[in-house]
Design an enzyme around this catalytic site. Structure first.
Site, PDB file in Angstrom:
ATOM      1  CG  ASP A 307      34.958  38.086  29.648  1.00 54.67           C
ATOM      2  OD1 ASP A 307      33.971  38.323  30.387  1.00 54.67           O
ATOM      3  OD2 ASP A 307      35.906  37.372  30.018  1.00 54.67           O
ATOM      4  CD  GLU A 503      37.241  37.503  36.074  1.00 56.40           C
ATOM      5  OE1 GLU A 503      37.789  38.248  35.257  1.00 56.40           O
ATOM      6  OE2 GLU A 503      36.007  37.504  36.250  1.00 56.40           O
TER       7      GLU A 503
HETATM    8  C1  BGC Z   1      34.760  36.824  33.234  1.00 52.81           C
HETATM    9  C2  BGC Z   1      33.850  35.843  32.517  1.00 52.81           C
HETATM   10  C3  BGC Z   1      32.435  35.981  33.010  1.00 52.81           C
HETATM   11  C4  BGC Z   1      31.994  37.413  32.862  1.00 52.81           C
HETATM   12  C5  BGC Z   1      30.560  37.658  33.294  1.00 52.81           C
HETATM   13  C6  BGC Z   1      34.199  38.229  33.298  1.00 52.81           C
HETATM   14  O1  BGC Z   1      34.906  39.025  34.194  1.00 52.81           O
HETATM   15  O2  BGC Z   1      36.021  36.844  32.590  1.00 52.81           O
HETATM   16  O3  BGC Z   1      34.328  34.533  32.714  1.00 52.81           O
HETATM   17  O4  BGC Z   1      31.608  35.105  32.320  1.00 52.81           O
HETATM   18  O5  BGC Z   1      32.841  38.241  33.655  1.00 52.81           O
HETATM   19  O6  BGC Z   1      30.405  37.668  34.653  1.00 52.81           O
END
Ligand code: BGC
Length: 578
Positions: A307, A503
């Site tokens: 991630d 998030e």
């Molecule tokens: C998230 C992921 C995402 C990634 C790329 C991260 O902050 O947890 O779900 O795919 O960013 O944007």
């Protein structure tokens, strides 16, 4: 005679498949292992630098110089939630960005095309004008795998119109605590629903063949236990996101691992390990999870992508963190800005013997096999995009599908047949609440921007326009963002709910309505009208504060751009209004 000719035909088909002229159905991990030989042959021609480069993903906006793609042999590029092209957020600009990045990768010695990844989590959601589907929580309530597969297909088609061929989706987290800011990315608290729908989404995104013009690589996330973190274990000791999932192995397997088995069986080609931890160990550092279970037990043959900047969270010493993660089984690192440093450090680690050449080779083979399966390494591969395809972005067919998804996913929390009947016959309607005319709010997070945004951020039908279209001239529709009740209508539709978030920004201690929303419902009710409340939210909210003031309450989740699904659900038509 017939039997003989069909036997010959199957032999020919088999020969064609074996010769690599036809890619097999993408629904199995075999689609990757069948390219083992080709991947090994290519690997044998690669230098250590070229191999390490394949293992790195930088971000479009984080590149120090676009030519770094060839200098560091980057295997991949991402456009994160807020990484719009410099030329602006239009489908054309995204297509240009894709082509430019691909062209750089083809300037490398071995001409290995890069993978371009994006968070297409409810449609091709970063792109202005794309169809935005309801977030997963809504689809989980509809619980219709065929619908989810169709949405995956439509998303893939809109993505490929811009060239982009890798979606960081589906999220198969089974959200156990709705105070989590990512609850809406989860189909359900029930892992069985997450597994079934996650598999359907992967099938839809990847299509019949990963090499087809309208297929994209799926990325199942966030492995594993992201939906089970304990309150107060997140970074800084607050909230849930990126926290610690504390449970024994049986519980972990039942709630957080089972769903991966289904997506893997379906042929999903990439998986994103989670920021979160399991009993104090970061998933991105956990060899038992990444290698023993995923590869050994679940038979995953694709590759793992970390991630966003997740590796640095493993240890304050970045080099040590890289060693731990790569040795645990991480194949590709999402390093938006620190890709140069990652490159140098991983190289040192190999030269010192902390990371073996064998681990590097294994990671690169996994990445290359997926690239072969996607047709990127075919001799006639052409990254150039047919611009006439841009017309599918936000096309009517996809919007109709999104509208149906909305209709199928609504939940009536409080019912009153008489009031609904009145709504269907009313001569005049008051639509109250600014959220009623806010496309950004109804789409939620991960729309145009990472956090989403209120306002007219993209094209689509707001709830207010859907109501106006549904009743036509047969009824008068008043709109009042503040709930002005001087114009008394036969019935009021009050739209309330959460403002966009994504998030950790969406973690909450309690799930109450805002004081403004409570006041709005009370004000409208005080006007003496029957009140139908439409709730926009990424999770269930406590309705106690308004339940005495609302006759009907409908949870519309985060429906996306097609609010006409809400008026379909309410059966609003011009009929019977005279
Ligand atoms: C998230 C992921 C995402 C990634 C790329 C991260 O902050 O947890 O779900 O795919 O960013 O944007």
């Amino acid at each position: 005679m017939k039997k003989v000719s069909s036997f010959i035909l199957s032999l020919v088909t088999l020969a064609l498949i074996t010769a690599g002229c036809q890619k097999p159905y993408s629904g199995s991990q075999k689609q990757f292992t069948r390219y083992d030989r080709q991947a090994r042959e290519l690997l044998a021609r690669m230098t250590l630098d070229e191999k390490i480069g394949q293992m790195i993903q930088a971000e479009t906006t984080g590149l120090k110089d676009p030519s770094d793609i060839e200098t560091y042999y980057l295997g991949s590029i991402l456009a994160g939630g807020s990484a719009d092209p410099k030329a602006g957020n239009s489908p054309e600009a995204w297509t240009d960005e894709f082509e430019t990045a691909m062209a750089h990768s083809l300037k490398t010695r071995l001409r290995i095309p890069l993978l371009f990844g994006i968070d297409a989590v409810h449609g091709h959601n970063n792109i202005t004008g794309a169809t935005i589907f309801p977030h997963n929580i809504a689809l989980g309530y509809a619980n219709d795998p065929e619908l989810v597969e169709e949405i995956g297909r439509a998303t893939a088609v809109e993505m490929r119109a811009t060239g982009i061929h890798w979606a960081f989706a589906p999220c198969v987290a089974a959200a156990q605590d709705q105070r989590w800011g990512r609850t809406y990315e989860s189909f359900s608290a029930d892992p069985k629903i997450c597994g079934r729908l996650g598999a359907a989404a992967s099938r839809g995104l990847q299509g019949d063949s990963l090499a087809a013009d309208d297929s994209v690589l799926a990325c199942v996330k966030h492995y594993a236990g992201d939906g089970g973190t304990a309150m107060g274990t997140a970074r800084g000791g607050h909230g849930l996101d990126q926290g610690d999932t504390r449970c024994d192995e049986d519980t972990f397997r039942r709630l957080h691992l089972a769903q991966y088995r289904q997506a893997i069986k379906e042929g999903a080609g990439s998986i994103m390990p989670s920021y979160s931890s399991w009993n104090g160990v970061k998933c991105s550092a956990n060899k038992y999870l990444l290698t023993d279970i995923l590869r050994g037990e679940l038979g995953f043959e694709g590759f793992l992508i970390s991630d966003y900047e997740a590796i640095k969270q493993i240890d304050p010493d970045f080099k040590k963190a890289i060693a731990i993660s790569v040795n645990a089984g991480m194949d590709m690192a999402m390093e938006p800005t620190r890709y140069r440093e990652f490159f140098a450090l991983l190289k040192e680690l190999v030269q010192e013997g902390t990371v073996t050449q064998q681990r590097i080779d294994e990671a690169v083979i996994r990445i290359l096999r997926v690239k072969f399966a996607m047709g990127l390494l075919d001799p006639d591969y052409d990254y150039k995009v047919d611009r006439s395809q841009l017309a599918v972005i936000g096309c009517q067919e996809h919007r109709d599908l999104a509208r149906r998804a909305v209709r199928q996913s609504l939940v009536t929390l409080k019912d009153d047949d008489k009031v609904l009947d009145l709504l269907r016959k009313a001569q005049s309607l008051l639509v109250a609440g600014s959220a009623a005319d806010d496309i950004g709010q109804q789409c939620g997070g991960w729309t145009i921007d990472w956090q989403g945004k209120t306002g007219a951020i993209t094209t689509g039908t707001t709830i207010l326009s859907a109501v106006k279209q549904a009743v036509g001239p047969a009824a008068t529709v008043w709109f009042s963002p503040e709930g002005d009740i001087t114009a008394k209508a036969d019935v009021a539709l009050v739209v309330i709910g959460e403002k966009p978030y994504a998030e950790f920004e969406g973690d909450r201690n309690e799930l109450k309505l805002s004081p403004e929303d409570i006041a709005l419902v009370k004000t409208v009710k005080a006007g003496g009208m029957p009140v139908v409340v439409i709730l926009l939210s990424g999770r269930s909210l406590d309705m106690d504060d308004i339940s005495d003031y609302a006759d009907v309450i409908i949870a519309a989740w985060l429906p996306g751009t097609e609010a006409a699904g809400i008026t379909d659900f309410l059966a609003l038509t011009p009929d019977g209004r005279n």
